[in-house]
Enzyme design. Structure first.
Site, PDB file in Angstrom:
ATOM      1  N   ARG A  49      -2.509  28.857 -20.030  1.00 41.54           N
ATOM      2  CA  ARG A  49      -3.335  29.119 -18.981  1.00 41.54           C
ATOM      3  C   ARG A  49      -4.706  28.668 -19.409  1.00 41.54           C
ATOM      4  NH1 ARG A  49      -5.497  33.792 -20.142  1.00 41.54           N
ATOM      5  NH2 ARG A  49      -3.368  34.801 -20.445  1.00 41.54           N
ATOM      6  N   TYR A 106     -14.785  26.837   6.354  1.00 39.29           N
ATOM      7  CA  TYR A 106     -13.397  26.768   6.283  1.00 39.29           C
ATOM      8  C   TYR A 106     -13.168  28.285   6.460  1.00 39.29           C
ATOM      9  CZ  TYR A 106      -8.682  26.936   4.951  1.00 39.29           C
ATOM     10  OH  TYR A 106      -7.205  26.897   4.775  1.00 39.29           O
ATOM     11  N   ASP A 178     -18.692  21.771  -0.375  1.00 43.17           N
ATOM     12  CA  ASP A 178     -17.139  21.623  -0.083  1.00 43.17           C
ATOM     13  C   ASP A 178     -16.806  20.396   0.368  1.00 43.17           C
ATOM     14  OD1 ASP A 178     -14.474  21.575   0.844  1.00 43.17           O
ATOM     15  OD2 ASP A 178     -14.522  23.731   1.521  1.00 43.17           O
ATOM     16  N   LYS A 203      -5.625  18.214   0.144  1.00 46.75           N
ATOM     17  CA  LYS A 203      -5.738  17.633   1.096  1.00 46.75           C
ATOM     18  C   LYS A 203      -5.732  16.176   0.881  1.00 46.75           C
ATOM     19  CE  LYS A 203      -6.061  21.443   3.261  1.00 46.75           C
ATOM     20  NZ  LYS A 203      -7.236  22.416   3.299  1.00 46.75           N
TER      21      LYS A 203
HETATM   22  C1  LIG Z   1      -7.946  23.660   3.255  1.00 48.51           C
HETATM   23  C2  LIG Z   1      -9.364  23.820   2.919  1.00 48.51           C
HETATM   24  C3  LIG Z   1      -9.579  24.749   1.961  1.00 48.51           C
HETATM   25  C4  LIG Z   1      -8.835  25.766   1.122  1.00 48.51           C
HETATM   26  O1  LIG Z   1      -7.987  24.994   0.582  1.00 48.51           O
HETATM   27  P1  LIG Z   1      -6.407  25.583  -0.032  1.00 48.51           P
HETATM   28  O2  LIG Z   1      -6.011  24.395  -0.860  1.00 48.51           O
HETATM   29  O3  LIG Z   1      -5.723  25.697   1.434  1.00 48.51           O
HETATM   30  O4  LIG Z   1      -6.579  26.939  -0.595  1.00 48.51           O
HETATM   31  C5  LIG Z   1     -11.135  24.801   1.609  1.00 48.51           C
HETATM   32  N1  LIG Z   1     -11.960  24.160   2.462  1.00 48.51           N
HETATM   33  C6  LIG Z   1     -11.442  22.955   3.285  1.00 48.51           C
HETATM   34  C7  LIG Z   1     -12.453  22.392   3.876  1.00 48.51           C
HETATM   35  C8  LIG Z   1     -10.095  23.024   3.748  1.00 48.51           C
HETATM   36  O5  LIG Z   1      -9.871  22.201   4.489  1.00 48.51           O
END
Ligand SMILES: *Cc1c(COP(=O)(O)O)cnc(C)c1O
Length: 383
Positions: A49, A106, A178, A203
């Site tokens: 961890r 998001y 982000d 992504k």
């Molecule tokens: C998918 C996404 C998130 C959240 O991420 P997870 O891996 O699904 O928890 C945050 N910001 C953006 C822009 C996203 O597309």
């Protein structure tokens, strides 16, 4: 300091041959614990961890791509999902602190601050960060964090990161960007003044729709230490198998992003010229409302395209059911193309709010298939 460029760092940063065996690829260290030769005498790893060598390699790789070389202050903290990473940042705030959220951030980011962290006395408000007034009107004396997402989902709005960072800094607030949609290949928020960069590695970083993960990168050693503490104290760490998948996916990030972006640009141009289409959003189009900001701060415009077909919601729903190559699915950023209707699939929670998206909007995550096949698929599907 490494002089290597992005493509090289993606393949080599944190990925020296395994010292024990010479393995050219970082092994999946599937172990929870590490043998010590005397109490406290270990090789830097005690419990997974806290630290795991596969995860360490991934963190070094992602940090390098966001411009934080091994040995310089700061670094990368990975988490079990993008939202787990967001949650680690949320835990830097204290009761009474306030944060400003980009008004089309998001949905899960909103939900975390609105329905979870608000229970612990953390206040937030949404603001249109594409304008100067949007941010300055939202700032309060207790604002500690400004949360930027750019480009946003699904309308691909672009926020001027250096402008927001300058205003926030003057106010004594930190800025998180982000960077999921642009990736470090096209946008380097730390160079533009951001304090923290967040990724849903699920992504484009992973890029193959086969793992869920998140990451945070920073140049401040004290923020790094605080988030490293949170990672261990809260515990939302990725396992070594997932860390391996991300390490492997990121090796090809540069070539994938080039193809995502060139395919997306051709598809956006095809849609914009098509009489069956009402409107198209792509930061690379001159018709995009923040095209100039996008050109200034991004070296490419990414692989996401949104459009409204003529014929309302029925046309949108039938288009997304008629594609063969574009899979009808949520998520984005993988090698395969995806299509969806955000209003009824991913953005139900914003219905009736300022953030509501048009019901007939169609969002594409353009993959890296041959672009002529993708255009034929859309051409057929538009009917
Ligand atoms: C998918 C996404 C998130 C959240 O991420 P997870 O891996 O699904 O928890 C945050 N910001 C953006 C822009 C996203 O597309």
């Amino acid at each position: 300091m490494s002089e290597d460029r992005f493509e090289t760092l993606a393949i080599h940063a944190g990925q020296d041959p395994d010292p024990a065996t010479g393995a050219a690829v970082v092994p999946i260290y599937a172990t929870s614990t590490y043998v010590q030769s005397a109490p406290g005498d270990h090789k830097g790893y005690e419990y997974s961890r806290t630290d795991n060598p596969t995860r360490t390699a991934l963190q070094t790789q992602i940090a390098a791509l966001e411009g934080v070389a091994l040995g310089s202050p700061g670094g990368c903290i990975t988490a079990a999902s993008g939202l787990a990473a967001t949650s680690l940042i949320g835990h830097l705030l204290k009761p009474g602190d306030h944060l400003v959220l980009s008004n089309d951030a998001y949905g899960g980011t909103f939900r975390l601050f609105d329905s979870v962290l608000s229970n612990y006395g953390i206040q937030w408000s949404a603001a249109d960060l594409t304008t100067d007034a949007g941010l300055t009107n939202a700032l309060r004396p207790e604002t500690k964090l400004v949360w930027v997402e750019t480009p946003t989902n699904p309308l691909l709005r672009v926020v001027d990161i250096s402008r927001v960072a300058a205003t926030a800094k003057e106010h004594g607030a930190m800025v998180t960007v982000d960077n999921t949609f642009a990736t470090p290949y096209f946008q380097q928020p730390l160079d533009l003044g951001a304090d923290l960069v967040l990724h849903s590695s699920t992504k484009y970083l992973g890029g193959h729709s086969d793992a869920v993960g998140g990451a945070i990168v920073m140049r401040s050693e004290s923020l790094y230490e605080r988030l490293k503490f949170m990672q261990n104290a809260l515990g939302p760490v990725p396992g070594p198998f997932d860390a391996y998948l991300f390490l492997r996916g990121i090796k090809t990030l540069a070539v994938r992003m080039d193809r995502h972006a060139s395919n997306a640009a051709l598809i956006a141009a095809f849609l914009e010229a098509d009489p069956r289409v009402d409107r198209v959003w792509y930061p690379g189009l001159e018709s995009h409302p923040q095209h100039d900001v996008a050109r200034k701060q991004m070296s490419g415009f990414g692989g996401m395209v949104s459009f409204i077909p003529k014929g309302g919601v029925d046309a949108a729903n039938s288009t997304v059911q008629r594609t063969r190559l574009f899979f009808l699915a949520e998520s984005l950023g993988g090698v395969e193309s995806l299509i969806e209707v955000p209003a009824s699939m991913t953005h139900m929670s914003v219905e009736g709010t300022d953030l509501e998206v048009p019901v007939d909007l169609v969002r594409l995550s353009v993959g890296i298939e041959h672009v002529d096949d993708l255009i034929s698929d859309l051409d057929r599907a538009l009917g």
